[in-house]
Design a protein around this motif. Sequence first.
Motif, PDB file in Angstrom:
ATOM      1  N   SER A  19       1.018  -1.128  -0.258  1.00  0.00           N
ATOM      2  CA  SER A  19      -0.070   0.197   0.098  1.00  0.00           C
ATOM      3  C   SER A  19       0.760   1.576   0.285  1.00  0.00           C
ATOM      4  O   SER A  19       1.982   1.148   0.554  1.00  0.00           O
ATOM      5  CB  SER A  19      -1.167   0.024   1.100  1.00  0.00           C
ATOM      6  OG  SER A  19       0.068   0.465   2.091  1.00  0.00           O
ATOM      7  N   SER A  20      -0.069   2.215  -0.393  1.00  0.00           N
ATOM      8  CA  SER A  20       0.936   3.783   0.162  1.00  0.00           C
ATOM      9  C   SER A  20       0.275   4.725  -0.218  1.00  0.00           C
ATOM     10  O   SER A  20      -1.215   4.395  -1.217  1.00  0.00           O
ATOM     11  CB  SER A  20       2.238   3.295  -1.782  1.00  0.00           C
ATOM     12  OG  SER A  20       2.073   5.002  -2.007  1.00  0.00           O
ATOM     13  N   SER A  21       0.599   5.840   0.319  1.00  0.00           N
ATOM     14  CA  SER A  21       0.130   6.876   0.064  1.00  0.00           C
ATOM     15  C   SER A  21       0.634   7.957   0.123  1.00  0.00           C
ATOM     16  O   SER A  21       1.831   8.119   0.285  1.00  0.00           O
ATOM     17  CB  SER A  21      -0.707   6.983   2.148  1.00  0.00           C
ATOM     18  OG  SER A  21      -1.567   6.073   2.430  1.00  0.00           O
ATOM     19  N   ALA A  22      -0.814   9.083  -0.421  1.00  0.00           N
ATOM     20  CA  ALA A  22      -0.069  10.547  -0.911  1.00  0.00           C
ATOM     21  C   ALA A  22      -0.712  11.575  -0.320  1.00  0.00           C
ATOM     22  O   ALA A  22      -1.669  11.676  -0.744  1.00  0.00           O
ATOM     23  CB  ALA A  22       0.885  10.942  -2.479  1.00  0.00           C
ATOM     24  N   GLU A  23      -0.367  12.669  -0.123  1.00  0.00           N
ATOM     25  CA  GLU A  23      -1.414  13.927   0.552  1.00  0.00           C
ATOM     26  C   GLU A  23      -1.469  14.724  -0.068  1.00  0.00           C
ATOM     27  O   GLU A  23      -0.467  15.465  -0.959  1.00  0.00           O
ATOM     28  CB  GLU A  23      -0.468  14.539   1.925  1.00  0.00           C
ATOM     29  CG  GLU A  23      -0.663  13.526   3.093  1.00  0.00           C
ATOM     30  CD  GLU A  23      -0.247  13.264   4.371  1.00  0.00           C
ATOM     31  OE1 GLU A  23      -0.174  14.807   4.511  1.00  0.00           O
ATOM     32  OE2 GLU A  23      -0.339  13.054   5.221  1.00  0.00           O
ATOM     33  N   GLU A  82      -1.762  13.000 -10.224  1.00  0.00           N
ATOM     34  CA  GLU A  82      -0.686  13.351  -9.582  1.00  0.00           C
ATOM     35  C   GLU A  82      -0.095  12.084  -8.553  1.00  0.00           C
ATOM     36  O   GLU A  82       0.902  10.968  -8.029  1.00  0.00           O
ATOM     37  CB  GLU A  82       0.013  14.283  -9.412  1.00  0.00           C
ATOM     38  CG  GLU A  82       0.483  15.142 -10.327  1.00  0.00           C
ATOM     39  CD  GLU A  82       1.765  14.926 -11.585  1.00  0.00           C
ATOM     40  OE1 GLU A  82       2.176  14.294 -11.109  1.00  0.00           O
ATOM     41  OE2 GLU A  82       0.984  15.421 -12.833  1.00  0.00           O
ATOM     42  N   ALA A  83      -0.965  12.083  -7.301  1.00  0.00           N
ATOM     43  CA  ALA A  83      -1.316  11.461  -6.350  1.00  0.00           C
ATOM     44  C   ALA A  83      -0.914   9.488  -7.096  1.00  0.00           C
ATOM     45  O   ALA A  83      -0.535   8.815  -6.332  1.00  0.00           O
ATOM     46  CB  ALA A  83      -1.825  11.797  -5.209  1.00  0.00           C
ATOM     47  N   THR A  84      -2.495   9.417  -7.834  1.00  0.00           N
ATOM     48  CA  THR A  84      -2.302   8.240  -8.298  1.00  0.00           C
ATOM     49  C   THR A  84      -1.300   7.659  -8.641  1.00  0.00           C
ATOM     50  O   THR A  84      -1.579   6.518  -8.854  1.00  0.00           O
ATOM     51  CB  THR A  84      -3.972   8.566  -9.108  1.00  0.00           C
ATOM     52  OG1 THR A  84      -5.102   9.139  -8.603  1.00  0.00           O
ATOM     53  CG2 THR A  84      -3.971   7.094 -10.168  1.00  0.00           C
ATOM     54  N   LYS A  85      -0.431   8.419  -9.742  1.00  0.00           N
ATOM     55  CA  LYS A  85       0.627   7.869 -10.467  1.00  0.00           C
ATOM     56  C   LYS A  85       1.329   7.618  -9.125  1.00  0.00           C
ATOM     57  O   LYS A  85       2.049   6.320  -9.123  1.00  0.00           O
ATOM     58  CB  LYS A  85       1.309   9.055 -11.154  1.00  0.00           C
ATOM     59  CG  LYS A  85       0.093   9.060 -12.623  1.00  0.00           C
ATOM     60  CD  LYS A  85       0.786  10.268 -13.594  1.00  0.00           C
ATOM     61  CE  LYS A  85       1.078  11.688 -13.025  1.00  0.00           C
ATOM     62  NZ  LYS A  85       1.638  12.814 -14.370  1.00  0.00           N
ATOM     63  N   THR A  86       1.817   8.657  -8.185  1.00  0.00           N
ATOM     64  CA  THR A  86       2.406   7.976  -7.658  1.00  0.00           C
ATOM     65  C   THR A  86       2.331   6.357  -6.508  1.00  0.00           C
ATOM     66  O   THR A  86       3.179   6.366  -6.276  1.00  0.00           O
ATOM     67  CB  THR A  86       3.245   9.360  -6.702  1.00  0.00           C
ATOM     68  OG1 THR A  86       3.755  10.265  -7.119  1.00  0.00           O
ATOM     69  CG2 THR A  86       4.066   9.175  -5.408  1.00  0.00           C
ATOM     70  N   THR A  94       1.001   5.277 -15.024  1.00  0.00           N
ATOM     71  CA  THR A  94       1.153   4.611 -13.995  1.00  0.00           C
ATOM     72  C   THR A  94       1.776   3.507 -13.973  1.00  0.00           C
ATOM     73  O   THR A  94       2.060   2.399 -12.668  1.00  0.00           O
ATOM     74  CB  THR A  94      -0.383   4.346 -13.414  1.00  0.00           C
ATOM     75  OG1 THR A  94      -1.579   3.388 -14.464  1.00  0.00           O
ATOM     76  CG2 THR A  94      -1.897   4.817 -13.122  1.00  0.00           C
ATOM     77  N   GLY A  95       2.043   2.876 -15.262  1.00  0.00           N
ATOM     78  CA  GLY A  95       2.529   1.788 -14.318  1.00  0.00           C
ATOM     79  C   GLY A  95       2.381   0.034 -15.504  1.00  0.00           C
ATOM     80  O   GLY A  95       2.514  -0.794 -15.623  1.00  0.00           O
ATOM     81  N   LEU A  96       0.532   0.475 -15.186  1.00  0.00           N
ATOM     82  CA  LEU A  96      -0.198  -0.511 -15.233  1.00  0.00           C
ATOM     83  C   LEU A  96      -0.842  -0.928 -16.870  1.00  0.00           C
ATOM     84  O   LEU A  96       0.099  -0.376 -17.284  1.00  0.00           O
ATOM     85  CB  LEU A  96      -1.811   0.065 -14.919  1.00  0.00           C
ATOM     86  CG  LEU A  96      -1.861   0.303 -13.272  1.00  0.00           C
ATOM     87  CD1 LEU A  96      -3.278   0.787 -12.960  1.00  0.00           C
ATOM     88  CD2 LEU A  96      -1.643  -1.030 -12.271  1.00  0.00           C
ATOM     89  N   ALA A  97      -0.617  -2.283 -16.970  1.00  0.00           N
ATOM     90  CA  ALA A  97      -0.944  -2.578 -18.737  1.00  0.00           C
ATOM     91  C   ALA A  97      -1.581  -2.488 -19.344  1.00  0.00           C
ATOM     92  O   ALA A  97      -3.221  -1.813 -18.511  1.00  0.00           O
ATOM     93  CB  ALA A  97      -0.598  -3.964 -18.267  1.00  0.00           C
TER      94      ALA A  97
END
Length: 514
Positions: A28-32, A52-56, A227-230
């Motif tokens: 998991s990861s979070s960005a504020e 931007e937070a989604t990509k990160t 995002t790096g998703l396929a």
Amino acid sequence: MSVTLGIDIGTSGTKTLAIDEAGNVLGSSSAEYPCEHPRPGWSEQDPELWWEATKTTVAAVLKKAGLKPSDVAGVGLSGQMHGSVFLDEAGSVIRPALLWNDQRTAAECAEIERRAGGKEALIRMVANPALTGFTAPKLLWLRNHEPRSWDRVRQVLLPKDYIRYRLTGTFATEVSDASGTLLLDVAKRNWSRELLGLLEIDPDLLPPCYESFEVSGQVSALGASGTGLAEGTPVVGGGGDQAAGAVGNGIVRPGAVSATMGTSGVVFAHTHEVGFDPLGRLHRFCHAVPGAWHVMGVVLAAGGSLQWYRNQLAQAEIDAAKAKGIDPYFLLSDQAAKVGPGAEGLFFLPYLTGERTPHMNPDAKGAWVGLTVRHGRSHLVRSVMEGATYAMRDSLELIKEMGASIEQIRLSGGGARNPLWRQIQADIYGQDVHMLESTEGPAFGVALLAQVGAGGFSSVPEACDATIRLTECTKVDEKARAFYNRAYPIYRQLYDDLHGSFSAISSLVNSSDS
């Protein structure tokens, strides 16, 4: 192994996680990000912050979990409800989004009721009254106050659905989040052509509406590069944060109720019937479970009240916590534990951004009542925790009044992670409260919806049964319960006592701004 991602676009930050078919969190990861308040009662955010937070966070989760893009079978989206993202013909954002806790639209709510033929007629159309936080009055506000911007609008999206658009290039929403726009026929689970006509809103401004587990689009080449998703990864409808959180808590059958003490506070109960309350005191929305609905009470500043206290009045604790490498909330909780139930007669009204359930009053104000020279910081902190919990009890009492069974209360949100606040909740609710093994909230819920959409489970309840497990139970302290049962009516009376003053204060502030 079937791996899915859940992405939750919150008010203060975005959280992304990956789970397997057993519900194990692989990473998991979070960005504020910040929220802007350009005027009293206004609340706005730049949607680009969410992207931007989604990509990160997606990139971080893939790395933490050691996942290849092809390992991800599906993506679920959740987010703060009611927000309005206005896009032009090119799909570009026209202005900052108006958020769920924005209170500028009182006049537009009155306009909606008038156009609909009254409050009861409106509730018959869309199951809910017009509230300042909802999406529909925001559309009217833009039309009334920023007509040049309104003339450019070609699509209106909810926060999570803007991320869907950036991921897939597709305009879409789903029934649970759409219920909070005030533009959905909740009983029929589709847009209300009747109300849209009365409000003179073009239905083409709104996206197609799906069930929460249904695939609504696939990750595009642009979404994949960000995002790096396929490319081609399925993205399901997902859910508004409360319905998604309820799925993550297993609230998919009658009997179990969730009490979520986050920035806002939510009491959520599943129902097989739409039902209507002519007074509109509880929200009645489509659930993320197909063919089901839910009743929901909302406290606008529950955990947000303690966050406000921390930010504005607890700099010493923030500094001390930083020096010790701990969360300042631990120090605040330690302070609150030094005094007993009731904080020696000090009450806190948590109406810092107006209030929804049960008062539906954007002019409501926060207040401490009962201050004496004996009261210190410990009393202030405890009274804030108790005041938010009393406000949550308001919703529980209404749900009981409407005949819903409350056999078990499941806690989530920041208030569930704090042992003292768990005990306060058990004692004020007057019922044992239960914790869950997963405390990941809406992101976990929409990852489960993605599991269903990807074919891992045949239904949402089946997915919940296979992955959600109860852990500890906080028992009621009978002495504290008896005290709070005596104190709660006093808390309720304070709103009535101050109601007229709240409106007068709002008028005073508005006159000084003009």
